[in-house]
Scaffold this active site. Structure first.
Site, PDB file in Angstrom:
ATOM      1  N   THR A 119      16.456  -1.714  10.554  1.00  0.00           N
ATOM      2  CA  THR A 119      16.332  -2.997  11.262  1.00  0.00           C
ATOM      3  C   THR A 119      15.285  -3.917  10.627  1.00  0.00           C
ATOM      4  O   THR A 119      14.692  -4.750  11.303  1.00  0.00           O
ATOM      5  CB  THR A 119      15.959  -2.765  12.749  1.00  0.00           C
ATOM      6  N   GLY A 139       2.557 -11.783   1.655  1.00  0.00           N
ATOM      7  CA  GLY A 139       2.562 -12.937   0.747  1.00  0.00           C
ATOM      8  C   GLY A 139       3.614 -13.973   1.054  1.00  0.00           C
ATOM      9  O   GLY A 139       3.289 -15.147   1.304  1.00  0.00           O
ATOM     10  N   GLU A 155       1.673 -15.945  -6.712  1.00  0.00           N
ATOM     11  CA  GLU A 155       1.263 -14.534  -6.798  1.00  0.00           C
ATOM     12  C   GLU A 155       1.463 -14.070  -8.239  1.00  0.00           C
ATOM     13  O   GLU A 155       1.973 -14.817  -9.082  1.00  0.00           O
ATOM     14  CB  GLU A 155       2.085 -13.676  -5.828  1.00  0.00           C
ATOM     15  N   HIS A 207       0.779  -1.349  -5.441  1.00  0.00           N
ATOM     16  CA  HIS A 207       0.175  -2.666  -5.233  1.00  0.00           C
ATOM     17  C   HIS A 207      -1.288  -2.561  -5.654  1.00  0.00           C
ATOM     18  O   HIS A 207      -1.970  -1.610  -5.272  1.00  0.00           O
ATOM     19  CB  HIS A 207       0.296  -3.076  -3.763  1.00  0.00           C
ATOM     20  N   ARG A 263       2.138  -7.043 -11.294  1.00  0.00           N
ATOM     21  CA  ARG A 263       1.462  -5.983 -10.550  1.00  0.00           C
ATOM     22  C   ARG A 263       1.226  -4.699 -11.333  1.00  0.00           C
ATOM     23  O   ARG A 263       0.192  -4.046 -11.174  1.00  0.00           O
ATOM     24  CB  ARG A 263       2.352  -5.608  -9.370  1.00  0.00           C
ATOM     25  N   HIS A 321       3.514   1.113  -2.899  1.00  0.00           N
ATOM     26  CA  HIS A 321       3.908  -0.093  -2.161  1.00  0.00           C
ATOM     27  C   HIS A 321       5.411  -0.310  -2.102  1.00  0.00           C
ATOM     28  O   HIS A 321       5.940  -0.670  -1.060  1.00  0.00           O
ATOM     29  CB  HIS A 321       3.235  -1.291  -2.826  1.00  0.00           C
ATOM     30  N   ARG A 369       8.890  -4.831  -9.886  1.00  0.00           N
ATOM     31  CA  ARG A 369       9.324  -5.993  -9.093  1.00  0.00           C
ATOM     32  C   ARG A 369       8.289  -7.122  -9.133  1.00  0.00           C
ATOM     33  O   ARG A 369       7.092  -6.885  -9.005  1.00  0.00           O
ATOM     34  CB  ARG A 369       9.555  -5.583  -7.634  1.00  0.00           C
TER      35      ARG A 369
HETATM   36  C1  SIN Z   1       1.649  -9.230  -1.186  1.00  0.00           C
HETATM   37  O1  SIN Z   1       1.547 -10.052  -0.289  1.00  0.00           O
HETATM   38  O2  SIN Z   1       0.798  -9.090  -2.067  1.00  0.00           O
HETATM   39  C2  SIN Z   1       2.844  -8.329  -1.217  1.00  0.00           C
HETATM   40  C3  SIN Z   1       4.072  -9.121  -1.329  1.00  0.00           C
HETATM   41  C4  SIN Z   1       5.113  -8.314  -2.071  1.00  0.00           C
HETATM   42  O3  SIN Z   1       5.123  -7.089  -1.990  1.00  0.00           O
HETATM   43  O4  SIN Z   1       5.890  -8.921  -2.794  1.00  0.00           O
END
Ligand code: SIN
Length: 533
Positions: free
Chosen positions: A32, A66, A133, A245, A293, A352, A387
């Site tokens: 969900t 984010g 980001e 992350h 990342r 993450h 990603r």
């Molecule tokens: C974040 O806010 O740093 C994580 C967002 C994401 O995983 O793309």
């Protein structure tokens, strides 16, 4: 679609010595979060009988901070620029056609979400505020409630899905199939095990973070969809690419779900420093702290190994109106006794996101007719080896909707089906603490062959259990998922994207392919290596 009976139609029949309850649906959605609810709404709006199974209320979508990466029309951004950033982050394993297809549909999917009630932060009336980001060359990330984007997405979708048949505390134990196609799902609820007969099933079970001792993921992220697909004979791909992350809130001795410290903080000027105040990413990548990342997480890991410190720090003291722009982070810091306006935030890389998953096309179709997957559980080819930030909600929205429509179409064509469950429902399962410790030690940010072989030995100790409770099912799912990661990580003898091998630190151009894992005699094993680009 000709109705084949009420979704609430209920009965019991005997199977393998036990009695199973039974019900019917056209489409069953497992999960969900964003992908699950968007898929369920798409199928429901086509007049299909949709049953949504939910083992837990808390979703990863809810915790997303984010935002959503999306190219707005009439902006200086472009689909091609977003595609280029996604592919650059993906370490050579993105499928460019898939990336383009999903990015190009992003704005329409967000518009549908707005029609379902979502509201995003505005810079000026009528113009969404955009942040940046890691890995993005443009400000293209829309957000809500400052850093509470996922909570707003979940709120809107929960509202839109209020009229749907959502079954809470229902655990999907097994995908049922005949020789060629899906026939239903074996489910555990408070009445015991039962079958929902259905020609279409959509896996939207989210991630697998709890194969590790600490993760940003909610407690239900136990690799369920990966295990369900493998047990149904369906392959998973790119599963060695677990994204860490760079900034998970650090506290000595803490584990389980840990707060995320959003990357958007770095987009707004926060900097990463070590305990001596020295920058962490200087000279590592031209984008510095806003590198993709995998690069930033590896730089932190290397600095921690060099200094022996338990964490590095994110200095966000220069950000104005911190608690208004980042209320979720402010609350998590306050709970940990950290004041980000006065002191740097202690952070470590944390498990993450699973970049790989159940192999699907851009409509969520797996190789098994009637089985679909969308969201984090799926591997479409969008993320490759790493990603790009805020591409996950985007993919969930776009592919979730497509999977819902494709599943509806399949169910309409397939008509009524009848599922049978086998008498033997046992799967290998390892004690959870043992598994998480071994995965954290041997399959984290940096791996090597010796450690991965030791991990394999630990995982080999699993014994067969019947999943008679949510906990037992999850332990079996974690075991299957950890084994898949271990096999794939051992096979990839190079460093690429989020997969860093201490014994193979370079990228090997000859390994620019995806690793595919299938269950052989119930255990994840290497299938074939397929070139994707
Ligand atoms: C974040 O806010 O740093 C994580 C967002 C994401 O995983 O793309």
């Amino acid at each position: 679609m000709t109705p084949t009976g009420s979704a609430r139609e209920s009965g019991r029949f005997a199977c393998g010595g036990s009695t199973l309850w039974q019900q019917r649906a056209d489409v069953v959605v497992v999960g969900t979060g964003v992908a699950g609810l968007v898929a369920a709404l798409a199928a429901h709006r086509r007049g299909l009988r949709v049953v949504v199974l939910s083992k837990a209320r808390e979703t990863a979508t809810f915790h997303a901070q984010g935002g959503i990466a999306v190219v707005l029309p009439d902006s200086e951004d472009s689909v091609e620029a977003h595609v280029a950033d996604t592919i650059a982050a993906g370490g050579g394993l993105c499928d460019p056609a898939v990336v383009r297809s999903i990015v190009a549909d992003g704005y329409d999917a967000v518009a549908d979400l707005v029609a379902d009630g979502a509201q995003f932060d505005e810079a000026t009336p009528g113009r969404w505020a955009l942040t940046r980001e890691g890995g993005h060359t443009r400000r293209r990330i829309i957000h809500a409630g400052g850093d509470a984007t996922g909570a707003e997405v979940q709120r809107a979708l929960d509202g839109a899905a209020a009229g749907l048949d959502i079954r809470r505390n229902h655990v999907a134990l097994e995908i049922l199939r005949d020789d060629t196609a899906v026939t239903g799902v074996l489910v555990l609820n408070e009445d015991g095990a039962g079958i929902v007969h259905a020609p279409s099933v959509i896996l939207a079970t989210g991630g697998l973070g709890h194969v590790y001792a600490a993760t940003t993921n909610p407690g239900g992220s136990t690799g369920d969809g990966i295990a369900l697909a493998l047990w149904a004979g369906v392959p998973v791909r790119d599963i060695e690419f677990v994204q860490f992350h760079p900034t998970m809130l650090y506290a000595a001795g803490s584990g389980g779900r840990r707060p995320l410290i959003t990357e958007a903080l770095r987009g707004e000027g926060a900097v990463l420093v070590d305990a001596h105040g020295d920058p962490v990413t200087d000279g590592v990548h031209p984008m510095g702290d806003l590198a993709p990342r995998d690069v930033v997480a590896a730089a932190i890991d290397a600095r921690l190994s060099a200094t022996g410190d338990p964490c590095v720090y994110l200095d966000a003291r220069g950000i104005a109106q911190f608690s208004t722009r980042f209320p979720t982070v402010a609350a998590a810091c306050a709970e940990a006794g950290v004041d980000p306006t006065r002191q740097p935030i202690p952070v470590v890389p944390g498990a993450h996101y699973s970049c790989g998953g159940v192999a699907t096309d851009v409509h969520g179709r797996t190789e098994l007719s009637g089985l679909f997957a969308a969201g984090e559980v799926a591997r479409t080819g969008m993320h490759g080896a790493n990603r790009l930030a805020s591409n996950s909600l985007l993919e969930g929205l776009v592919v979730g909707g497509r999977a819902g429509r494709a599943a509806a179409e399949h169910a309409s064509a397939a008509g009524s089906v009848r599922a049978h469950a086998s008498a033997d429902r046992r799967h290998d399962s390892l004690d959870r603490d043992t598994l998480q410790r071994a995965m954290s030690e041997h399959a984290s940010v940096v791996r090597d062959a010796d450690g991965l072989r030791r991990l394999d030995d630990v995982l080999a100790d699993a014994s067969a259990i019947e999943p008679t409770s949510r906990r037992r099912f999850e332990d079996a799912a974690l075991t299957a998922t950890a084994r898949a990661i271990a096999v794939a990580a051992l096979a990839r003898t190079e460093s690429r994207g989020c997969h860093h091998r201490g014994d193979h630190p370079e990228t090997d151009p000859a390994q620019e392919f995806s690793v595919t894992i299938r269950a052989v005699a119930g255990r994840p094993a290497l299938d074939t290596a397929t070139a994707v680009c």
